[in-house]
Scaffold this active site. Structure first.
Site, PDB file in Angstrom:
ATOM      1  N   ILE A  15       0.851  -1.200   0.000  1.00  0.00           N
ATOM      2  CA  ILE A  15       0.000   0.000   0.000  1.00  0.00           C
ATOM      3  C   ILE A  15       0.881   1.242   0.000  1.00  0.00           C
ATOM      4  O   ILE A  15       0.638   2.203  -0.755  1.00  0.00           O
ATOM      5  CB  ILE A  15      -0.971  -0.014   1.205  1.00  0.00           C
ATOM      6  CG1 ILE A  15      -1.979  -1.163   1.046  1.00  0.00           C
ATOM      7  CG2 ILE A  15      -1.691   1.326   1.344  1.00  0.00           C
ATOM      8  CD1 ILE A  15      -2.923  -1.353   2.225  1.00  0.00           C
ATOM      9  N   ARG A 118       5.016  15.211  15.106  1.00  0.00           N
ATOM     10  CA  ARG A 118       5.731  16.225  15.886  1.00  0.00           C
ATOM     11  C   ARG A 118       7.079  16.554  15.238  1.00  0.00           C
ATOM     12  O   ARG A 118       7.522  17.692  15.244  1.00  0.00           O
ATOM     13  CB  ARG A 118       5.938  15.758  17.333  1.00  0.00           C
ATOM     14  CG  ARG A 118       4.669  15.673  18.174  1.00  0.00           C
ATOM     15  CD  ARG A 118       3.814  16.938  18.133  1.00  0.00           C
ATOM     16  NE  ARG A 118       4.499  18.154  18.494  1.00  0.00           N
ATOM     17  CZ  ARG A 118       4.613  18.661  19.735  1.00  0.00           C
ATOM     18  NH1 ARG A 118       4.033  18.048  20.735  1.00  0.00           N
ATOM     19  NH2 ARG A 118       5.254  19.791  19.954  1.00  0.00           N
ATOM     20  N   TYR A 148      -4.256  -4.056  17.586  1.00  0.00           N
ATOM     21  CA  TYR A 148      -4.148  -3.282  16.335  1.00  0.00           C
ATOM     22  C   TYR A 148      -5.379  -2.401  16.149  1.00  0.00           C
ATOM     23  O   TYR A 148      -5.277  -1.212  15.834  1.00  0.00           O
ATOM     24  CB  TYR A 148      -4.012  -4.302  15.202  1.00  0.00           C
ATOM     25  CG  TYR A 148      -4.202  -3.819  13.787  1.00  0.00           C
ATOM     26  CD1 TYR A 148      -3.153  -3.219  13.090  1.00  0.00           C
ATOM     27  CD2 TYR A 148      -5.415  -4.022  13.116  1.00  0.00           C
ATOM     28  CE1 TYR A 148      -3.316  -2.811  11.775  1.00  0.00           C
ATOM     29  CE2 TYR A 148      -5.581  -3.622  11.801  1.00  0.00           C
ATOM     30  CZ  TYR A 148      -4.529  -3.018  11.132  1.00  0.00           C
ATOM     31  OH  TYR A 148      -4.693  -2.624   9.826  1.00  0.00           O
ATOM     32  N   LYS A 152      -5.765   1.595  15.911  1.00  0.00           N
ATOM     33  CA  LYS A 152      -6.303   2.263  14.709  1.00  0.00           C
ATOM     34  C   LYS A 152      -7.469   3.185  15.086  1.00  0.00           C
ATOM     35  O   LYS A 152      -7.621   4.252  14.486  1.00  0.00           O
ATOM     36  CB  LYS A 152      -6.748   1.233  13.669  1.00  0.00           C
ATOM     37  CG  LYS A 152      -5.594   0.436  13.033  1.00  0.00           C
ATOM     38  CD  LYS A 152      -4.699   1.297  12.166  1.00  0.00           C
ATOM     39  CE  LYS A 152      -3.783   0.465  11.279  1.00  0.00           C
ATOM     40  NZ  LYS A 152      -2.814   1.288  10.539  1.00  0.00           N
TER      41      LYS A 152
HETATM   42  N1  LIG Z   1      -3.690  -4.939   3.807  1.00  0.00           N
HETATM   43  C1  LIG Z   1      -4.851  -4.731   4.374  1.00  0.00           C
HETATM   44  O1  LIG Z   1      -5.796  -5.512   4.238  1.00  0.00           O
HETATM   45  C2  LIG Z   1      -5.067  -3.476   5.203  1.00  0.00           C
HETATM   46  C3  LIG Z   1      -6.370  -3.171   5.622  1.00  0.00           C
HETATM   47  C4  LIG Z   1      -6.588  -2.042   6.392  1.00  0.00           C
HETATM   48  C5  LIG Z   1      -5.517  -1.221   6.743  1.00  0.00           C
HETATM   49  N2  LIG Z   1      -4.257  -1.536   6.327  1.00  0.00           N
HETATM   50  C6  LIG Z   1      -3.177  -0.652   6.745  1.00  0.00           C
HETATM   51  O2  LIG Z   1      -2.450  -0.221   5.623  1.00  0.00           O
HETATM   52  C7  LIG Z   1      -1.089   0.004   5.992  1.00  0.00           C
HETATM   53  C8  LIG Z   1      -0.158  -0.735   5.052  1.00  0.00           C
HETATM   54  O3  LIG Z   1      -0.469  -2.110   5.119  1.00  0.00           O
HETATM   55  P1  LIG Z   1       0.119  -3.198   4.112  1.00  0.00           P
HETATM   56  O4  LIG Z   1      -0.917  -4.237   3.981  1.00  0.00           O
HETATM   57  O5  LIG Z   1       0.687  -2.543   2.887  1.00  0.00           O
HETATM   58  O6  LIG Z   1       1.278  -3.789   5.006  1.00  0.00           O
HETATM   59  P2  LIG Z   1       2.727  -4.305   4.601  1.00  0.00           P
HETATM   60  O7  LIG Z   1       3.108  -5.283   5.666  1.00  0.00           O
HETATM   61  O8  LIG Z   1       2.745  -4.735   3.177  1.00  0.00           O
HETATM   62  O9  LIG Z   1       3.601  -2.981   4.760  1.00  0.00           O
HETATM   63  C9  LIG Z   1       3.857  -2.389   6.003  1.00  0.00           C
HETATM   64  C10 LIG Z   1       5.241  -1.767   5.935  1.00  0.00           C
HETATM   65  O10 LIG Z   1       5.506  -1.129   7.197  1.00  0.00           O
HETATM   66  C11 LIG Z   1       6.873  -1.334   7.512  1.00  0.00           C
HETATM   67  N3  LIG Z   1       7.124  -1.195   8.945  1.00  0.00           N
HETATM   68  C12 LIG Z   1       6.761  -2.067   9.932  1.00  0.00           C
HETATM   69  N4  LIG Z   1       7.220  -1.635  11.121  1.00  0.00           N
HETATM   70  C13 LIG Z   1       7.878  -0.463  10.884  1.00  0.00           C
HETATM   71  C14 LIG Z   1       8.576   0.459  11.703  1.00  0.00           C
HETATM   72  N5  LIG Z   1       8.695   0.260  13.020  1.00  0.00           N
HETATM   73  N6  LIG Z   1       9.136   1.548  11.130  1.00  0.00           N
HETATM   74  C15 LIG Z   1       9.029   1.763   9.786  1.00  0.00           C
HETATM   75  N7  LIG Z   1       8.386   0.919   8.949  1.00  0.00           N
HETATM   76  C16 LIG Z   1       7.815  -0.187   9.502  1.00  0.00           C
HETATM   77  C17 LIG Z   1       7.147  -2.758   7.033  1.00  0.00           C
HETATM   78  O11 LIG Z   1       8.546  -2.990   6.860  1.00  0.00           O
HETATM   79  C18 LIG Z   1       6.362  -2.800   5.727  1.00  0.00           C
HETATM   80  O12 LIG Z   1       7.165  -2.435   4.623  1.00  0.00           O
HETATM   81  C19 LIG Z   1      -0.969  -0.447   7.454  1.00  0.00           C
HETATM   82  O13 LIG Z   1      -1.080   0.675   8.315  1.00  0.00           O
HETATM   83  C20 LIG Z   1      -2.161  -1.348   7.626  1.00  0.00           C
HETATM   84  O14 LIG Z   1      -2.602  -1.402   8.966  1.00  0.00           O
HETATM   85  C21 LIG Z   1      -4.006  -2.644   5.567  1.00  0.00           C
END
Ligand SMILES: NC(=O)c1ccc[n+]([C@@H]2O[C@H](COP(=O)([O-])OP(=O)(O)OC[C@H]3O[C@@H](n4cnc5c(N)ncnc54)[C@H](O)[C@@H]3O)[C@@H](O)[C@H]2O)c1
Length: 258
Positions: A15, A118, A148, A152
């Site tokens: 994403i 910040r 989680y 959120k």
């Molecule tokens: N995929 C879904 O179904 C879904 C649904 C609702 C919300 N989201 C939200 O969308 C966002 C992206 O999700 P995604 O599915 O692409 O996840 P993903 O796991 O593909 O990507 C998340 C990224 O965050 C990075 N990350 C993790 N901890 C970190 C830290 N401490 N510092 C910096 N980077 C860090 C990871 O290395 C990874 O590249 C998230 O906030 C997730 O909660 C996803």
């Protein structure tokens, strides 16, 4: 005029990368921020146009690392858009949630957005920029992953806190709440049940799940002048999941039209 910078955390994920690609259309530089340096490199390669993107390794839960990231962003230009997208879910039920998991999920999915905001707020004031927090439908109702989800829900409230306190500086803050999006975060669940996405579709009004590009389009809109009067809202990108349940409507109304 200094370059306008979009900062996208978690940009090595699916994403985050889609958001970075979209924001490159409206910013001079997009800073890809992630803890995973190898995945950042792959993201940079996948995005191609190296002049437009800068990779910044950062743990967004660590205040020192976030301060260093803000310094690197300042060297690129002035942050105009901050997208807090880094996030992950651990335990699936309260029963499985330890104190450590609760703290880790809060740190990554809620506190990190506070830290990055910040660290970049002076730049956002200077650019009259905006913040977009990637929340989840899990922050609006119960769909599992409690720690989680609570984080959120807090992130949606944090969005309103910025909107109300910083609106006088011209800073806007909005949240986007995706429903299910097939990303690497789903790999283990998809391996355990290859039908998980097919099975999920019946709960969505549009009978499909969202894509990373759907989420990126919403972020692009909220970051743009088209959304100049929009602040403090949470925009679901969930194919109608939180609008209501057709199956329940059919049961209650006994109408076959649902
Ligand atoms: N995929 C879904 O179904 C879904 C649904 C609702 C919300 N989201 C939200 O969308 C966002 C992206 O999700 P995604 O599915 O692409 O996840 P993903 O796991 O593909 O990507 C998340 C990224 O965050 C990075 N990350 C993790 N901890 C970190 C830290 N401490 N510092 C910096 N980077 C860090 C990871 O290395 C990874 O590249 C998230 O906030 C997730 O909660 C996803």
């Amino acid at each position: 005029m200094p370059s306008s910078v979009a900062v996208v955390t978690g940009a090595a994920g699916d994403i985050g990368r889609a958001i970075a690609k979209r924001l490159a259309q409206s910013h001079d530089v997009v800073a890809l921020v992630d803890i995973d340096e190898t995945a950042l490199e792959s993201s940079l390669n996948a995005l191609g146009d190296t002049g437009r993107y800068a990779a910044i390794a950062c743990d967004v839960t660590d205040v020192v690392s976030v301060a260093a990231m803000a310094g690197q962003v300042a060297a690129l230009g002035t942050a105009r858009t901050l997208v807090n997208n880094a996030g992950a879910a651990r335990a699936v039920s309260l029963h499985d949630t330890t104190a450590e998991i609760w703290r880790q999920d809060s740190a990554l999915n809620l506190e990190a957005a506070f830290l990055t905001f910040r660290a970049l707020e002076d730049a956002l004031k200077a650019s009259q920029g905006s913040v977009i927090n990637i929340a989840s439908v899990n922050g609006m109702a119960v769909f599992g992953h409690p720690a989680y989800s609570a984080a959120k829900a807090g992130l949606i409230h944090f969005t309103k806190l910025i909107a109300v306190e910083y609106g006088k500086f011209g800073i806007r803050a909005n949240a986007v709440a995706p429903g299910t999006v097939r990303t690497q975060a789903w790999e283990a669940r998809a391996a355990a049940n290859p039908q998980v996405f097919e099975e999920a579709k019946r709960w969505y009004a549009l009978r499909r799940i969202a894509t990373a590009e759907d989420v990126a389009n919403a972020v692009f809109f909220l970051s743009s002048d088209q959304a100049a009067a929009i602040t403090g809202v949470c925009l679901p990108v969930d194919c109608g999941l939180t609008a209501g349940q057709a199956e329940l409507a059919r049961t209650f109304s006994q109408s076959e039209h649902y």
